[in-house]
Design an enzyme around this catalytic site. Structure first.
Site, PDB file in Angstrom:
ATOM      1  N   CYS A 286     -27.139  38.154  66.819  1.00 37.71           N
ATOM      2  CA  CYS A 286     -25.801  37.929  66.244  1.00 37.71           C
ATOM      3  C   CYS A 286     -25.017  39.231  66.060  1.00 37.71           C
ATOM      4  CB  CYS A 286     -25.880  37.165  64.927  1.00 37.71           C
ATOM      5  SG  CYS A 286     -27.015  37.890  63.730  1.00 37.71           S
TER       6      CYS A 286
ATOM      7  N   ASP B 112     -18.228  33.000  65.540  1.00 32.52           N
ATOM      8  CA  ASP B 112     -19.615  32.838  65.119  1.00 32.52           C
ATOM      9  C   ASP B 112     -20.455  32.488  66.338  1.00 32.52           C
ATOM     10  OD1 ASP B 112     -22.078  31.836  64.124  1.00 32.52           O
ATOM     11  OD2 ASP B 112     -21.141  31.343  62.212  1.00 32.52           O
TER      12      ASP B 112
ATOM     13  N   HIS C  12     -27.132  36.422  58.926  1.00 32.06           N
ATOM     14  CA  HIS C  12     -26.350  36.173  60.135  1.00 32.06           C
ATOM     15  C   HIS C  12     -25.052  36.980  60.103  1.00 32.06           C
ATOM     16  CE1 HIS C  12     -24.873  34.133  63.632  1.00 32.06           C
ATOM     17  NE2 HIS C  12     -23.958  33.434  62.981  1.00 32.06           N
TER      18      HIS C  12
END
Length: 227
Positions: free
Chosen positions: A186, A133, A116
């Site tokens: 991401c 995030d 990630h």
């Protein structure tokens, strides 16, 4: 100027870049970095972006921000944070040779957490360290690690103590920033958070923009110029 070239022409270039060819063919080379066809292919829908694409894009942001009217930006490579974690300030001391972090407005730190990508933004002007995030996880520990790094950097380079109480460290909440709705975007979120923040713009994009952003990034990387 590339801005005059038609959308169709740009689209043709993107399709060609996504086409077949030698995986190690160099599609773009600048900032002492090289991006191959294989790297570019990570920008195809639902693929995970790799270090090469993210580092090249961050370099494009830094380059753009040298222009008048933009905040001064320094972006660390994706390899900076793991090196800092494994070896402390000593291990990354020479990464800032010739760069005074405290003369920057913004410092971008892309962070890779196994599967990630996330982003830390240090705003030197406002004395904030924020964690972005796209899956809404917390990164308070990461912010603390980077604050400690800044403290040591300030001691070494300026002989000055940074006062913790003057700084704000926090993880952005999932309702404050756009969130990804799949398991693969991401890296694009990290690049676009960085793009908007480095222009001092509110982050207004959504998951829906991702396919467009991916194609646009292909063109920008090949032409070494942000649209």
């Amino acid at each position: 100027s590339p801005f005059n070239c038609s959308f169709q022409a740009m689209e043709r270039e993107v399709i060609a870049a996504f086409g077949t060819g030698e995986p190690d063919e160099i599609m773009s080379s600048a900032f002492k970095l090289k991006v191959t066809r294989e790297d570019i292919h990570t920008l195809r829908n639902l693929r995970w972006l790799n270090d090469e694409v993210i580092n090249f894009y961050m370099s494009l942001l830094v380059e753009r921000n040298k222009k008048e009217g933009y905040p001064a930006v320094h972006a660390f490579s994706t390899f900076f944070y793991p090196k800092l974690i494994s070896g402390g300030h000593k291990a990354v001391e020479r990464w800032t040779r010739g760069v005074d972090l405290f003369k920057q407005d913004l410092i971008l730190v892309p962070v890779h957490l196994r599967v990630h990508w996330t982003l830390v933004v240090i705003d030197v002007r406002k004395k904030t360290i924020k964690y972005f995030d796209s899956m809404g996880q917390k990164g308070d520990k990461i912010c603390e690690t980077l604050f400690q790094y800044l403290q040591e950097e300030s001691r070494e380079k300026r002989n000055l103590e940074l006062i913790f109480s003057e700084w704000t460290l926090r993880s952005m909440e999932s309702h404050e920033i756009p969130q990804q709705l799949n398991g693969s975007d991401c890296g694009v979120f990290v690049c676009k958070y960085a793009d908007y923040i480095s222009r001092d713009k509110p982050i207004t994009f959504t998951q829906n923009h991702m396919p467009y952003f991916r194609r646009k990034m292909v063109w920008e990387i090949i032409h070494q110029q942000l649209l």
